[in-house]
Design a protein around this motif. Structure first.
Motif, mmCIF file in Angstrom:
data_model
loop_
_atom_site.group_PDB
_atom_site.id
_atom_site.type_symbol
_atom_site.label_atom_id
_atom_site.label_comp_id
_atom_site.label_asym_id
_atom_site.label_seq_id
_atom_site.Cartn_x
_atom_site.Cartn_y
_atom_site.Cartn_z
ATOM 1 N N GLY A 61 0.828 -1.206 0.000
ATOM 2 C CA GLY A 61 0.000 0.000 0.000
ATOM 3 C C GLY A 61 0.860 1.252 0.000
ATOM 4 O O GLY A 61 1.855 1.331 -0.697
ATOM 5 N N LYS A 62 0.488 2.222 0.806
ATOM 6 C CA LYS A 62 1.241 3.479 0.863
ATOM 7 C C LYS A 62 2.135 3.553 2.099
ATOM 8 O O LYS A 62 2.675 4.600 2.421
ATOM 9 C CB LYS A 62 0.274 4.656 0.852
ATOM 10 N N THR A 63 2.300 2.424 2.770
ATOM 11 C CA THR A 63 3.102 2.369 3.992
ATOM 12 C C THR A 63 4.577 2.564 3.670
ATOM 13 O O THR A 63 5.096 1.991 2.719
ATOM 14 C CB THR A 63 2.912 1.001 4.681
ATOM 15 N N LEU A 64 5.255 3.396 4.489
ATOM 16 C CA LEU A 64 6.681 3.653 4.304
ATOM 17 C C LEU A 64 7.460 3.108 5.493
ATOM 18 O O LEU A 64 6.961 3.072 6.614
ATOM 19 C CB LEU A 64 6.941 5.156 4.174
ATOM 20 N N LYS A 67 13.005 4.806 6.730
ATOM 21 C CA LYS A 67 13.885 5.575 5.850
ATOM 22 C C LYS A 67 13.103 6.268 4.734
ATOM 23 O O LYS A 67 13.685 6.869 3.849
ATOM 24 C CB LYS A 67 14.944 4.660 5.243
ATOM 25 N N GLY A 68 11.786 6.143 4.761
ATOM 26 C CA GLY A 68 10.949 6.802 3.767
ATOM 27 C C GLY A 68 10.753 6.005 2.495
ATOM 28 O O GLY A 68 10.154 6.493 1.550
ATOM 29 N N GLN A 69 11.221 4.767 2.479
ATOM 30 C CA GLN A 69 11.047 3.897 1.313
ATOM 31 C C GLN A 69 9.756 3.090 1.478
ATOM 32 O O GLN A 69 9.345 2.812 2.605
ATOM 33 C CB GLN A 69 12.239 2.936 1.183
ATOM 34 N N PRO A 70 9.121 2.697 0.365
ATOM 35 C CA PRO A 70 7.902 1.882 0.487
ATOM 36 C C PRO A 70 8.198 0.569 1.217
ATOM 37 O O PRO A 70 9.233 -0.052 0.988
ATOM 38 C CB PRO A 70 7.504 1.610 -0.958
ATOM 39 N N LEU A 71 7.285 0.179 2.087
ATOM 40 C CA LEU A 71 7.407 -1.091 2.785
ATOM 41 C C LEU A 71 7.025 -2.199 1.811
ATOM 42 O O LEU A 71 5.976 -2.132 1.171
ATOM 43 C CB LEU A 71 6.478 -1.107 4.003
ATOM 44 N N MET A 72 7.880 -3.212 1.672
ATOM 45 C CA MET A 72 7.665 -4.274 0.685
ATOM 46 C C MET A 72 7.160 -5.544 1.347
ATOM 47 O O MET A 72 7.527 -5.862 2.473
ATOM 48 C CB MET A 72 8.977 -4.593 -0.038
ATOM 49 N N ILE A 73 6.312 -6.256 0.612
ATOM 50 C CA ILE A 73 5.894 -7.585 1.032
ATOM 51 C C ILE A 73 6.303 -8.573 -0.058
ATOM 52 O O ILE A 73 6.404 -8.199 -1.232
ATOM 53 C CB ILE A 73 4.374 -7.668 1.307
#
Length: 84
Positions: A61-64, A67-73
């Motif tokens: 989603g839009k979760t960061l 460090k301000g990078q997108p959170l990955m799954i």
């Protein structure tokens, strides 16, 4: 969709990342349009893939992260990569 390589297209690696800081980033591949099919559906939000280990990383989603990078799954399944 073309499975044949044009002379200027490098072979698609087993693992590829869009992040230039990653050791799995291959800039020559990104000079061409590539497509990624995950479980028989084309995905447009893949940040990294590994064909042999059968996974893709996509943003959650839009979760960061901190460090301000997108959170990955990581999603596991059938991964196919091709030149468009």
């Amino acid at each position: 969709m073309s499975d044949t390589l044009k002379p200027t297209q490098p072979p698609l690696p087993d693992r590829l990342s869009i992040d230039p800081r990653s050791p799995h980033h291959v800039a020559a591949v990104f000079e061409h349009d590539i497509g990624i099919r995950f479980n028989d559906n084309e995905r447009f939000d893949v940040a990294e893939y590994c064909i042999s280990e059968r996974w893709v990383k996509v943003p959650a989603g839009k979760t960061l992260d901190r460090k301000g990078q997108p959170l990955m799954i990581v999603l596991k399944g059938k991964v196919e990569v091709f030149y468009k």
